[in-house]
Write an enzyme that holds these catalytic residues in place. Structure first.
Site, PDB file in Angstrom:
ATOM      1  N   GLU A 129      35.207 -21.754  23.031  1.00 13.76           N
ATOM      2  CA  GLU A 129      36.258 -21.376  23.862  1.00 13.76           C
ATOM      3  C   GLU A 129      36.593 -20.103  23.253  1.00 13.76           C
ATOM      4  OE1 GLU A 129      40.178 -20.376  24.704  1.00 13.76           O
ATOM      5  OE2 GLU A 129      39.176 -20.420  22.343  1.00 13.76           O
ATOM      6  N   ASP A 138      35.757 -24.718  17.816  1.00 17.38           N
ATOM      7  CA  ASP A 138      35.580 -23.710  17.372  1.00 17.38           C
ATOM      8  C   ASP A 138      35.952 -23.187  17.054  1.00 17.38           C
ATOM      9  OD1 ASP A 138      36.079 -23.189  19.978  1.00 17.38           O
ATOM     10  OD2 ASP A 138      34.831 -21.770  19.720  1.00 17.38           O
ATOM     11  N   HIS A 184      42.978 -15.438  14.582  1.00 19.54           N
ATOM     12  CA  HIS A 184      42.387 -14.002  15.408  1.00 19.54           C
ATOM     13  C   HIS A 184      42.383 -13.736  14.000  1.00 19.54           C
ATOM     14  CE1 HIS A 184      40.408 -15.055  19.061  1.00 19.54           C
ATOM     15  NE2 HIS A 184      40.145 -16.279  18.836  1.00 19.54           N
TER      16      HIS A 184
END
Length: 359
Positions: A129, A74, A335
């Site tokens: 996760e 993910d 991210h």
């Protein structure tokens, strides 16, 4: 219609790009899990099992040692950074390039090309996760099928800049709630402002000096920070509730109970109406002195570093399987909108792992 097939014969950078272009935000991993399962079942040297959107594939050659290669499929939400693109400097850009589809690509390449490893292999591809700990797919597999995760050593292909990172920090999220009394803002003295009552909490955080303990030769750097603050009813109402969400990233020499106790101590003299542990995952000690870890370090080279952040090496530690982080991605870029990975590092990790598993 988007192409939902994978070609495991492609080189690892090409496969990384394909995985990035295959959206799989947390909770939406099923199409990618389906594609991974479909390709792995074509490989005669692997036994493949599935639990939810988690795929576990294993060799069963009777080797003296079993190694686990694990990675989550993910990503955080896409931020206008898909499809992937390769620039002239050899950087592959896109959501998940570093965290951690480049590592997953390396796993898939090893699964496809190493049919007779010198150690038995277990490949784990798991979901969720990047969200709350109770949703984590590796945790769900560990609870439902712990035998699938039996092994002597594990490598989590989380981004580590192609360097071995030992252990991981724990992460604790706490809700600190203050209360007051509602009133019209034109007559504020008739109420008690809960947002103002949160000021001592913020002052404590601003003045906080984090520890930097050295554990097994690795220096960890803790952090205690407000990550969210919520309060207020309307623009003409004195708020009677406020919540400060605090995240404590702590070194793995502390237990979960010690971490909670430390946060309570920091805010002991603040007027807190409620202290709620919202999410908590313990850390993992480096464990680099373990023979399997030492052998791995000797094979891949470089210097061991501390892991700043929480990873699933902690889950393997709870299962009694020593584990390290080793992947091509750059954790600093995880991210981010401009997330990217060096193609050279993807190839480097694949070559090093293959050499360790075949020499």
């Amino acid at each position: 219609m988007a192409d939902t097939t994978l070609d495991l014969t492609a080189d690892a950078p090409t496969l990384t790009a394909k995985l990035v272009d295959f959206p799989s935000e947390s909770g939406q991993e099923k199409p990618l899990a389906d594609a991974i399962e479909h390709e792995l079942r074509k490989l005669a040297h692997l036994t493949v099992d599935r639990y939810g959107n988690n795929i576990v594939a294993r060799t069963n050659l009777g080797r003296a040692e079993r190694v686990i290669l694990a990675g989550h499929i993910d990503t955080v939400p896409i931020a206008d950074n898909v499809p992937s693109r390769l620039d002239d400097d050899g950087m592959l850009w896109g959501c998940g390039t570093s965290d951690m589809k480049s590592g997953v690509a390396v796993q898939l390449r090893i699964a496809q090309t190493v049919a007779e490893p010198n150690r038995d292999l277990t490949f784990v591809f798991y979901d969720n996760e990047e969200v709350a700990a109770h949703l984590n797919g590796l945790g769900k597999v560990a609870e439902a099928h712990p035998d699938w995760l039996e092994g002597d050593f594990a490598v989590l292909l989380e981004g580590s800049n192609a360097e071995v990172e030992g252990g991981c920090q724990g992460t604790l999220r706490v809700l600190l709630k203050t209360t007051g009394e509602r009133a019209h803002s034109a007559r504020s003295w008739m109420g008690s402002n809960a947002v103002h009552s949160a000021a001592p909490i913020l002052a404590k955080l601003a003045a906080y000096e984090p520890r930097r303990p050295v554990i097994e030769g690795l220096e960890y750097h803790e952090g205690l920070n407000a990550v969210r603050i919520e309060g207020g009813v309307a623009n003409n109402v004195i708020p009677d509730e406020c919540t400060v969400t605090v995240n404590y990233r702590y070194a793995p020499d502390l237990t979960r109970d010690q971490a909670i106790a430390h946060v309570r101590e920091v805010f002991a003299d603040c007027d807190i109406a409620e202290f709620v542990v919202d999410d908590h995952s313990g850390g993992a000690l480096p464990g680099l002195s373990h023979p399997a870890a030492a052998a791995f370090m000797a094979a891949v080279g470089g210097s061991a570093l501390p892991k700043f952040g929480w990873t699933d090496v902690a889950r393997f530690g709870e299962l009694g399987v020593p584990a390290v982080n080793y992947g091509p991605g750059d954790p600093v870029l995880a991210h981010k909108r401009d997330e990217r990975v060096a193609v050279e590092r993807i190839t480097h990790c694949e070559v090093r792992l293959r050499s360790w598993l075949t020499d």
